[in-house]
Design a protein around this motif. Structure first.
Motif, PDB file in Angstrom:
ATOM      1  N   ALA A 131      46.152  26.653  60.528  1.00 18.16           N
ATOM      2  CA  ALA A 131      44.789  26.208  60.193  1.00 18.16           C
ATOM      3  C   ALA A 131      43.948  25.948  61.436  1.00 18.16           C
ATOM      4  N   ASP A 132      44.613  25.509  62.515  1.00 20.42           N
ATOM      5  CA  ASP A 132      43.890  25.141  63.742  1.00 20.42           C
ATOM      6  C   ASP A 132      44.033  26.207  64.830  1.00 20.42           C
ATOM      7  N   TRP A 133      44.368  27.426  64.455  1.00 20.75           N
ATOM      8  CA  TRP A 133      44.550  28.484  65.450  1.00 20.75           C
ATOM      9  C   TRP A 133      43.228  29.144  65.844  1.00 20.75           C
ATOM     10  N   TYR A 134      42.185  28.907  65.083  1.00 21.66           N
ATOM     11  CA  TYR A 134      40.868  29.473  65.391  1.00 21.66           C
ATOM     12  C   TYR A 134      39.858  28.336  65.477  1.00 21.66           C
ATOM     13  N   VAL A 135      38.661  28.634  65.917  1.00 27.97           N
ATOM     14  CA  VAL A 135      37.644  27.602  66.121  1.00 27.97           C
ATOM     15  C   VAL A 135      36.859  27.425  64.825  1.00 27.97           C
ATOM     16  N   TRP A 136      37.216  26.387  64.089  1.00 29.52           N
ATOM     17  CA  TRP A 136      36.569  26.059  62.821  1.00 29.52           C
ATOM     18  C   TRP A 136      35.720  24.799  63.001  1.00 29.52           C
ATOM     19  N   ALA A 137      34.596  24.737  62.269  1.00 26.42           N
ATOM     20  CA  ALA A 137      33.735  23.563  62.353  1.00 26.42           C
ATOM     21  C   ALA A 137      32.985  23.379  61.037  1.00 26.42           C
ATOM     22  N   ASP A 138      32.734  22.133  60.706  1.00 18.40           N
ATOM     23  CA  ASP A 138      31.982  21.830  59.489  1.00 18.40           C
ATOM     24  C   ASP A 138      30.506  22.170  59.678  1.00 18.40           C
ATOM     25  N   PRO A 139      29.824  22.471  58.579  1.00 21.36           N
ATOM     26  CA  PRO A 139      28.386  22.709  58.687  1.00 21.36           C
ATOM     27  C   PRO A 139      27.640  21.402  58.941  1.00 21.36           C
ATOM     28  N   LYS A 140      26.408  21.513  59.362  1.00 19.88           N
ATOM     29  CA  LYS A 140      25.544  20.345  59.404  1.00 19.88           C
ATOM     30  C   LYS A 140      25.245  19.912  57.961  1.00 19.88           C
ATOM     31  N   PRO A 141      24.742  18.711  57.769  1.00 18.40           N
ATOM     32  CA  PRO A 141      24.487  18.231  56.394  1.00 18.40           C
ATOM     33  C   PRO A 141      23.608  19.170  55.571  1.00 18.40           C
ATOM     34  N   ASP A 142      22.745  19.933  56.254  1.00 16.58           N
ATOM     35  CA  ASP A 142      21.882  20.856  55.510  1.00 16.58           C
ATOM     36  C   ASP A 142      22.507  22.238  55.344  1.00 16.58           C
ATOM     37  N   GLY A 143      23.788  22.376  55.739  1.00 21.73           N
ATOM     38  CA  GLY A 143      24.488  23.638  55.545  1.00 21.73           C
ATOM     39  C   GLY A 143      24.355  24.628  56.678  1.00 21.73           C
ATOM     40  N   THR A 144      23.555  24.295  57.670  1.00 22.67           N
ATOM     41  CA  THR A 144      23.348  25.241  58.768  1.00 22.67           C
ATOM     42  C   THR A 144      24.515  25.180  59.757  1.00 22.67           C
ATOM     43  N   VAL A 145      24.476  26.112  60.724  1.00 25.40           N
ATOM     44  CA  VAL A 145      25.584  26.285  61.667  1.00 25.40           C
ATOM     45  C   VAL A 145      25.781  25.044  62.537  1.00 25.40           C
ATOM     46  N   PRO A 146      27.009  24.849  63.056  1.00 25.21           N
ATOM     47  CA  PRO A 146      27.331  23.613  63.799  1.00 25.21           C
ATOM     48  C   PRO A 146      26.496  23.374  65.045  1.00 25.21           C
ATOM     49  N   ASN A 147      26.090  24.441  65.738  1.00 18.25           N
ATOM     50  CA  ASN A 147      25.277  24.269  66.953  1.00 18.25           C
ATOM     51  C   ASN A 147      24.506  25.555  67.218  1.00 18.25           C
ATOM     52  N   ASN A 148      23.923  25.653  68.408  1.00 11.64           N
ATOM     53  CA  ASN A 148      23.034  26.783  68.700  1.00 11.64           C
ATOM     54  C   ASN A 148      23.726  27.961  69.375  1.00 11.64           C
ATOM     55  N   TYR A 168      33.476  29.557  61.210  1.00  7.87           N
ATOM     56  CA  TYR A 168      34.342  29.907  62.335  1.00  7.87           C
ATOM     57  C   TYR A 168      33.498  30.547  63.429  1.00  7.87           C
ATOM     58  N   MET A 169      33.936  30.355  64.654  1.00  9.92           N
ATOM     59  CA  MET A 169      33.197  30.821  65.833  1.00  9.92           C
ATOM     60  C   MET A 169      33.551  32.267  66.151  1.00  9.92           C
ATOM     61  N   HIS A 170      32.548  33.034  66.548  1.00  9.30           N
ATOM     62  CA  HIS A 170      32.778  34.410  67.025  1.00  9.30           C
ATOM     63  C   HIS A 170      31.769  34.714  68.122  1.00  9.30           C
ATOM     64  N   ASN A 171      32.250  34.981  69.309  1.00  6.43           N
ATOM     65  CA  ASN A 171      31.363  35.333  70.421  1.00  6.43           C
ATOM     66  C   ASN A 171      30.837  36.756  70.297  1.00  6.43           C
ATOM     67  N   PHE A 172      31.513  37.563  69.494  1.00 11.67           N
ATOM     68  CA  PHE A 172      31.137  38.974  69.387  1.00 11.67           C
ATOM     69  C   PHE A 172      30.841  39.286  67.917  1.00 11.67           C
TER      70      PHE A 172
END
Length: 550
Positions: A131-148, A168-172
């Motif tokens: 479960a923790d092998w990839y970069v997972w993050a919760d949404p912001k309260p309004d459902g948008t992405v965790p950061n910019n 989940y994070m993806h640089n590409f």
């Protein structure tokens, strides 16, 4: 048994080495499906060896859905059937070693394909073993992405997963989820994949996006990029990715300890090497300096500083001087072309008529710079960037940003071998994965073999010149003052041999009076560039170079 000195020399084979990059998909097809394969590489090893290079670097050939042409790996320990089998790889490596060539493979471990079993398990729930092998993050309260954070290939660097109800994070690409290197289990698993190839006898690894391994645990927003003298040339009207200063989504301090673990693994095998792709915007040389310092991390770093449009004396001097000041005990690998950028003959030449001259001068310059060097398949033929129609594109990056950016397919077209054969001898099949341009076919290997003045023969002579002079492998480099003239002048020195070089990268003839400390010199004619010295004055044609023994 080898002596201790002999083993040390062998261990340092990478220092000053000339490495030839093979893009397997476009090198040689032996099955008729229009896609290059490993057996094709084996068949063409004599050509590579004839250039006088020390090693080959293979772009990814691992099992992959090929969403990003193999840089989306679904099995790190196997060969994609498109390219052949593990047995084919072993045969190729044995043949390469027989030709005196080291084998470096592209290790893409910052991310996997979304079809990798690790990710399939990771996305299945928040409680599974991976479960923790990839970069997972919760949404912001309004459902948008965790950061910019942004993806290099366009849009946010996050993708929503409905099962986990997380991003989940993806640089590409969206199909290239980033691994969570903060998890020690992930590091262990990736080092096991490296060990797999070491056990098969590979000589080294080119580490793709080596500074992307770790992310900021706090997921802090990247600040905007502030453009000044230090960031000049990084602006882009095409991709908003360059509008951020990427302080938190890559190049994190935790990367250092992982690179030490990786280096320790390679050192336990002996005679193996790592080269990291270290492009990092305004930190393009600072990052390689850190990653190659101390003899306990990377052996060398591959920078982007010579992969842009600049081809001037002032720019080359500024880059090399900065390297001298910053990369004090590390090592840099230089290239003018690779599979990700417009071919350098197109970038540097101002007309089709001067392409051969620019191709010859470029390799001459590259071979006398301090560092190791990488050549990209086809540059030894003076190939220009291919002009492709939108419907021919296969690169998701180019398709996404067309027409402002045409992508990377123009430098990835098939290698031309025989000018008179269909598809220039690349395949016996009826089609190719990318078209072979007519002007590339006219520059095929067989055509250039017949002409002593060809770019191909010049490459061989230039590389032989480099090998024949120890200062050019790993000697010191000292710049000379040109007193405002648009010239590049420096001395390479090692073990009592001292060579002077003066480059004119302009389109006008120039003269340069030698300083007194190097005036007592003996001109040495470099391949295809006769040196002219009259009463202490160097005479240079347009796009020319002077060499002398001091």
């Amino acid at each position: 048994m080898a002596t201790e000195a002999g083993r040390q020399v062998d261990a340092d084979w990478w220092r000053g080495a000339v490495i030839y990059q093979v893009y397997p998909r476009s090198f040689q097809d032996t099955t008729g499906d229009g896609i290059g394969d490993i057996k094709g590489i084996t068949a063409r090893l004599p050509h590579i060896a004839s250039l006088g290079v020390d090693a080959i670097w293979l772009s990814p050939f691992f099992t992959s859905p090929m969403a990003d042409m193999g840089y989306d790996v679904s099995d790190y320990c196997n060969v994609d059937p498109m390219f052949g089998t593990l047995a084919d790889f072993d045969e190729m490596m044995e043949e390469a070693h027989r030709h005196g060539l080291k084998v470096i493979i592209d290790q893409v471990i910052s991310h996997t394909s979304d079809r990798h079993p690790w990710f399939i398990e990771s996305r299945s729930s928040r409680t599974n073993p991976k479960a923790d092998w990839y970069v997972w993050a919760d949404p912001k309260p309004d459902g948008t992405v965790p950061n910019n954070w942004l993806s290099i290939f366009g849009g946010p660097g996050w993708e929503w997963d409905g099962v986990r109800r997380q991003y989940y994070m993806h640089n590409f690409l969206i199909s290239q989820p980033d691994l969570n290197f903060h998890n020690p289990e992930v590091q262990d698993a990736l080092l096991d994949t490296v060990r797999f190839w070491l056990d098969r006898g590979v000589d080294g690894f080119r580490l793709d996006t080596v500074n992307y391994y770790f992310h900021d645990k706090q997921l802090r927003n990247n600040p905007p990029m502030v453009y000044d003298a230090a960031t000049a040339g990084l602006e882009s009207d095409t991709n908003p990715y360059s509008m951020q200063n990427h302080l938190y989504d890559k190049s994190q301090p935790e990367n250092i300890e992982f690179l030490k673990r990786l280096r320790a693994l390679l050192d336990s095998y002996g005679g193996r090497a790592t080269g990291g792709e270290g492009g990092d915007g305004p930190r393009s040389l600072t990052t390689p300096a850190i990653y190659t310092s101390g003899n306990d991390k990377l052996h060398m770093c591959y920078t982007f500083d010579l992969l842009g449009p600049a081809f001037s004396a002032a720019y080359i001097r500024r880059v090399m001087s900065t390297v001298h000041d910053i990369v004090t005990n590390g090592w840099v690998c230089w290239a003018f072309s690779n599979h990700d950028v417009v071919r350098h003959v197109t970038r540097f030449a101002k007309s089709a008529e001067e392409r051969d001259r620019v191709a010859k001068l470029s390799i001459t310059l590259l071979t006398v710079l301090r560092g190791s060097i990488c050549l990209y398949q086809g540059e030894e033929l003076g190939l220009a960037e291919a002009e492709l129609a939108f419907e021919d594109l296969r690169d998701p990056y180019g398709i996404r940003f067309w027409p402002a950016f045409k992508g990377r397919d123009g430098c990835r077209t098939p290698m031309p071998w025989e000018s008179g054969e269909p598809h220039a001898g690349f395949t016996a099949g009826s089609k190719t994965w990318l078209p072979v341009p007519q002007d590339h076919a006219a520059r095929a290997v067989d055509t250039q073999e017949e002409r002593d003045e060809s770019v191909l023969h010049h490459y061989r002579r230039a590389l032989a010149f480099r090998k024949g002079h120890p200062p050019l492998i790993d000697g010191d480099m000292t710049f000379l003052d040109t007193h405002g003239q648009d010239l590049l002048a420096f001395v390479r020195e090692k073990g009592g041999e001292k060579l002077l070089f003066v480059f004119n990268l302009t389109r006008e003839p120039q003269e340069f009076r030698l300083p007194e400390r190097v005036a007592d010199c003996l001109p040495v004619s470099m391949p295809d560039f006769p040196s002219v010295l009259e009463k202490g004055v160097v005479k240079l044609d347009a796009l020319d170079v002077f060499c002398a023994r001091v």
